[in-house]
Scaffold this motif. Structure first.
Motif, PDB file in Angstrom:
ATOM      1  N   VAL A  14       6.891  15.798  21.426  1.00  0.00           N
ATOM      2  CA  VAL A  14       6.024  16.965  21.227  1.00  0.00           C
ATOM      3  C   VAL A  14       5.045  16.729  20.078  1.00  0.00           C
ATOM      4  CG1 VAL A  14       6.047  19.395  20.532  1.00  0.00           C
ATOM      5  CG2 VAL A  14       7.615  18.588  22.280  1.00  0.00           C
ATOM      6  N   SER A  15       5.480  16.051  19.027  1.00  0.00           N
ATOM      7  CA  SER A  15       4.584  15.807  17.895  1.00  0.00           C
ATOM      8  C   SER A  15       3.420  14.905  18.294  1.00  0.00           C
ATOM      9  CB  SER A  15       5.350  15.208  16.727  1.00  0.00           C
ATOM     10  OG  SER A  15       5.861  13.936  17.067  1.00  0.00           O
ATOM     11  N   GLY A  16       3.662  13.925  19.151  1.00  0.00           N
ATOM     12  CA  GLY A  16       2.572  13.061  19.617  1.00  0.00           C
ATOM     13  C   GLY A  16       1.552  13.824  20.440  1.00  0.00           C
ATOM     14  N   VAL A  17       2.019  14.667  21.339  1.00  0.00           N
ATOM     15  CA  VAL A  17       1.111  15.443  22.177  1.00  0.00           C
ATOM     16  C   VAL A  17       0.354  16.466  21.328  1.00  0.00           C
ATOM     17  CG1 VAL A  17       0.973  17.046  24.128  1.00  0.00           C
ATOM     18  CG2 VAL A  17       2.494  15.073  24.244  1.00  0.00           C
ATOM     19  N   ALA A  18       1.037  17.121  20.393  1.00  0.00           N
ATOM     20  CA  ALA A  18       0.383  18.119  19.540  1.00  0.00           C
ATOM     21  C   ALA A  18      -0.668  17.474  18.644  1.00  0.00           C
ATOM     22  CB  ALA A  18       1.424  18.841  18.693  1.00  0.00           C
ATOM     23  N   ALA A  19      -0.371  16.309  18.092  1.00  0.00           N
ATOM     24  CA  ALA A  19      -1.345  15.610  17.256  1.00  0.00           C
ATOM     25  C   ALA A  19      -2.571  15.216  18.079  1.00  0.00           C
ATOM     26  CB  ALA A  19      -0.708  14.383  16.622  1.00  0.00           C
ATOM     27  N   GLY A  20      -2.353  14.759  19.300  1.00  0.00           N
ATOM     28  CA  GLY A  20      -3.481  14.425  20.168  1.00  0.00           C
ATOM     29  C   GLY A  20      -4.318  15.647  20.496  1.00  0.00           C
ATOM     30  N   GLY A  21      -3.680  16.783  20.738  1.00  0.00           N
ATOM     31  CA  GLY A  21      -4.415  18.010  21.023  1.00  0.00           C
ATOM     32  C   GLY A  21      -5.241  18.483  19.837  1.00  0.00           C
ATOM     33  N   ILE A  22      -4.677  18.395  18.643  1.00  0.00           N
ATOM     34  CA  ILE A  22      -5.415  18.825  17.449  1.00  0.00           C
ATOM     35  C   ILE A  22      -6.601  17.908  17.185  1.00  0.00           C
ATOM     36  CG2 ILE A  22      -5.234  19.026  14.930  1.00  0.00           C
ATOM     37  CD1 ILE A  22      -2.334  20.005  15.394  1.00  0.00           C
ATOM     38  N   VAL A  23      -6.394  16.610  17.301  1.00  0.00           N
ATOM     39  CA  VAL A  23      -7.495  15.667  17.100  1.00  0.00           C
ATOM     40  C   VAL A  23      -8.573  15.883  18.163  1.00  0.00           C
ATOM     41  CG1 VAL A  23      -8.112  13.211  17.160  1.00  0.00           C
ATOM     42  CG2 VAL A  23      -6.105  13.957  15.885  1.00  0.00           C
ATOM     43  N   GLY A  24      -8.170  16.112  19.401  1.00  0.00           N
ATOM     44  CA  GLY A  24      -9.150  16.361  20.464  1.00  0.00           C
ATOM     45  C   GLY A  24      -9.943  17.638  20.227  1.00  0.00           C
TER      46      GLY A  24
END
Length: 123
Positions: free
Chosen positions: A68-78
């Motif tokens: 979940v942390s990987g997906v959330a970090a990608g969403g925030i950066v995007g």
């Protein structure tokens, strides 16, 4: 030096039946006290929970947090890329996909299915 083949208790006198009876009585008394203590210990201690369930639950939470942390970090950066460059929704889509891949990579590393990136195989 004492002869190990001789019978006796080491002080030069032969064991008598009263010594054997005394020893048997002490042994029975000790057995009774041990049985009593073990029965009290079983009553006093609650049954222990198996630790494997809590360990498995902890590992499941850790692995899900890695993903979940990987997906959330990608969403925030995007989202930040879209806000800065005005490329809505492409930055979010691409970074979510990259975050998903990073989350899967972290998940495989944490579970031990994949070696760490710092592993040096040049020995």
């Amino acid at each position: 030096m004492a002869d190990p083949t001789k019978q006796g208790n080491g002080n030069g006198r032969e064991p008598t039946s009263s010594d054997d009876a005394d020893l048997s009585a002490r042994l029975k008394s000790l057995d009774a006290r041990i049985d009593k203590a073990s029965a009290q210990r079983q009553i006093a201690e609650p049954p222990a929970r198996p630790t494997s369930d809590s360990s498995a639950l902890g590992q499941a939470f850790r692995l899900s947090a890695e993903f979940v942390s990987g997906v959330a970090a990608g969403g925030i950066v995007g989202w930040l890329v879209d806000r800065l460059f005005g490329s809505s929704p492409w930055g979010l889509i691409i970074c979510l996909i990259l975050g998903f891949c990073a989350g899967m990579l972290n998940l495989m590393r944490a579970s031990g299915a994949l070696k760490s990136a710092r592993y040096d195989d040049k020995r």
